[in-house]
Design an enzyme around this catalytic site. Structure first.
Site, PDB file in Angstrom:
ATOM      1  CG  ASP A  13     -15.033   5.774   1.269  1.00  0.00           C
ATOM      2  OD1 ASP A  13     -14.555   4.635   1.125  1.00  0.00           O
ATOM      3  OD2 ASP A  13     -14.339   6.798   1.273  1.00  0.00           O
TER       4      ASP A  13
ATOM      5  CG  ASP B 138     -11.374   2.249   3.300  1.00  0.00           C
ATOM      6  OD1 ASP B 138     -10.640   1.932   2.348  1.00  0.00           O
ATOM      7  OD2 ASP B 138     -12.205   3.177   3.249  1.00  0.00           O
TER       8      ASP B 138
END
Length: 118
Positions: A67, A82
């Protein structure tokens, strides 16, 4: 930032369960995509599938998802995969709902005309 869990870091203590579940859901998404006929729905599902596969590659190669997008006004970090998953599934839901509503209204109109013509 490496994330061994799901969105928002849920289940980070269970990376094997998360990876197995993600793999199963990705396979399910592929099956739904193959069996779907409307092009807008196919495209939305393909975007979501691409994101899911990207995260699976991350999990297989690094043991976690990377991330790297951080927004000051949004708490958890995330990645482009995502966004693709959430965006693709969100659009797929809207397309599906719109199609269902359109079908239902057309059928209701047809039945109303048929009932009046008797």
């Amino acid at each position: 930032m490496l994330n061994t869990g799901t969105s928002f870091g849920f289940a980070a203590d269970h990376p094997v369960v998360v990876a197995a579940t993600a793999g199963g859901l990705t396979l399910l998404l592929l099956v739904v995509l193959v069996r779907t006929t409307p092009l807008p729905l196919k495209l939305a599902l393909a975007v979501a599938l691409g994101g899911a596969m990207g995260n699976l590659v991350d999990r297989a190669s690094h043991g976690a998802v990377t991330d790297w997008v951080h927004l000051a006004w949004y708490g958890p970090s995330f990645n482009v995969a995502d966004l693709a998953i959430r965006g693709g599934l969100g659009v797929a839901c809207l397309v599906w709902i719109r199609g269902r509503r359109g079908t239902g209204l057309r059928n209701m109109g047809t039945h109303a005309v048929a009932a009046d013509s008797r």
